[in-house]
Motif scaffolding. Sequence first.
Motif, short mmCIF file in Angstrom:
data_model
loop_
_atom_site.label_atom_id
_atom_site.label_comp_id
_atom_site.label_asym_id
_atom_site.label_seq_id
_atom_site.Cartn_x
_atom_site.Cartn_y
_atom_site.Cartn_z
N SER A 101 4.83 -4.47 8.28
CA SER A 101 5.27 -5.76 7.76
C SER A 101 4.71 -6.88 8.64
O SER A 101 4.42 -6.67 9.82
N GLY A 102 4.58 -8.04 8.03
CA GLY A 102 4.10 -9.23 8.72
C GLY A 102 4.81 -10.45 8.18
O GLY A 102 5.43 -10.40 7.13
N ALA A 103 4.66 -11.56 8.89
CA ALA A 103 5.40 -12.76 8.53
C ALA A 103 5.03 -13.29 7.15
O ALA A 103 5.82 -13.98 6.52
N GLY A 104 3.81 -13.00 6.69
CA GLY A 104 3.42 -13.47 5.36
C GLY A 104 2.77 -14.84 5.39
O GLY A 104 2.92 -15.63 4.47
N THR A 105 2.05 -15.10 6.49
CA THR A 105 1.38 -16.39 6.63
C THR A 105 -0.04 -16.38 6.06
O THR A 105 -0.77 -17.36 6.20
N GLY A 106 -0.42 -15.26 5.46
CA GLY A 106 -1.74 -15.18 4.84
C GLY A 106 -2.86 -14.96 5.83
O GLY A 106 -3.97 -15.46 5.66
N GLY A 107 -2.59 -14.21 6.88
CA GLY A 107 -3.60 -13.91 7.88
C GLY A 107 -3.16 -14.42 9.24
O GLY A 107 -2.18 -15.16 9.37
N LYS A 160 9.55 5.69 1.29
CA LYS A 160 10.32 4.46 1.39
C LYS A 160 10.10 3.78 2.73
O LYS A 160 9.89 4.44 3.75
N CYS A 161 10.20 2.46 2.71
CA CYS A 161 9.98 1.65 3.90
C CYS A 161 10.95 0.47 3.86
O CYS A 161 11.16 -0.14 2.78
N GLU A 162 11.51 0.13 5.02
CA GLU A 162 12.48 -0.96 5.08
C GLU A 162 12.28 -1.75 6.37
O GLU A 162 12.00 -1.17 7.42
N GLN A 163 12.38 -3.07 6.25
CA GLN A 163 12.34 -3.92 7.45
C GLN A 163 13.38 -5.03 7.30
O GLN A 163 13.64 -5.48 6.18
N HIS A 164 13.95 -5.45 8.44
CA HIS A 164 14.97 -6.50 8.44
C HIS A 164 14.58 -7.60 9.42
O HIS A 164 15.44 -8.16 10.10
N MET A 165 13.28 -7.90 9.45
CA MET A 165 12.80 -8.96 10.33
C MET A 165 12.57 -10.26 9.56
O MET A 165 12.07 -11.22 10.13
N GLY A 166 12.91 -10.26 8.28
CA GLY A 166 12.67 -11.45 7.47
C GLY A 166 11.22 -11.64 7.11
O GLY A 166 10.81 -12.73 6.68
N HIS A 167 10.42 -10.57 7.27
CA HIS A 167 9.00 -10.67 6.95
C HIS A 167 8.80 -10.73 5.44
O HIS A 167 9.55 -10.13 4.67
N ARG A 168 7.73 -11.44 5.02
CA ARG A 168 7.49 -11.59 3.60
C ARG A 168 6.24 -10.86 3.12
O ARG A 168 5.88 -10.96 1.94
N ALA A 169 5.56 -10.17 4.02
CA ALA A 169 4.39 -9.36 3.64
C ALA A 169 4.63 -7.93 4.08
O ALA A 169 5.09 -7.68 5.20
#
Lengths: 114, 112
Positions: free
Chosen positions: A93-99, A22-31
């Motif tokens: 996790s990453g912001a999810g900006t596609g790179g 399991k993995c959890e993040q609360h930074m609002g990242h979408r990737a």
Amino acid sequence: DTEVTQTPKHLVMGMTNKKSLKCEQHMGHRAMYWYKQKAKKPPELMFVYSYEKLSINESVPSRFSPECPNSSLLNLHLHALQPEDSALYLCASGAGTGGHEKLFFGSGTQLSVL
Amino acid sequence: GESVGLHLPTLSVQEGDNSIINCAYSNSASDYFIWYKQESGKGPQFIIDIRSNMDKRQGQRVTVLLNKTVKHLSLQIAATQPGDSAVYFCAENQGGNEKLTFGTGTRLTIIP
């Protein structure tokens, strides 16, 4: 909070077991990402979820099954693993900006398959 | 010195000296690069990043240099401290693609 939390930290399983990481993040990242790291080797990408949809599968065997229940959670379901699957499994996790984005990593789950 | 196969390249530096860690990347289309530090039992930790429209970027005690002509990246750490001992990875990314690919890694050991 810039933390990615992974559980469990250590896992020992037999080849017939079923377990989940399991993995959890609360930074609002979408990737969210799963990487596998063998000793003295670099992390190798397994899966990427972007906006809760699987966007990259690096030809990972079906005994590894990822799941992204929501944008904060990522699971990796394990079934019928082999001893050579023993490794450190890292979630990121990453912001999810596609790179062009930095990834934040958890401390990993050290998996041993007997 | 460098070695291949099962062994990480290693670098030993005296405490207080400067360290330079090198990385050759593979994809000429890569346009974003990150240096990560990984300590024993931990996940990779972000140090500094650079885009391909720059050839140098500085942070606190660290500098990244990018030479796109020869596909080479370096990380300079000033006044190394015992806490800098770790494995350092460069990672490359191509814009429009979420995949971040890691290089081989270098183990940095600081000698007191």
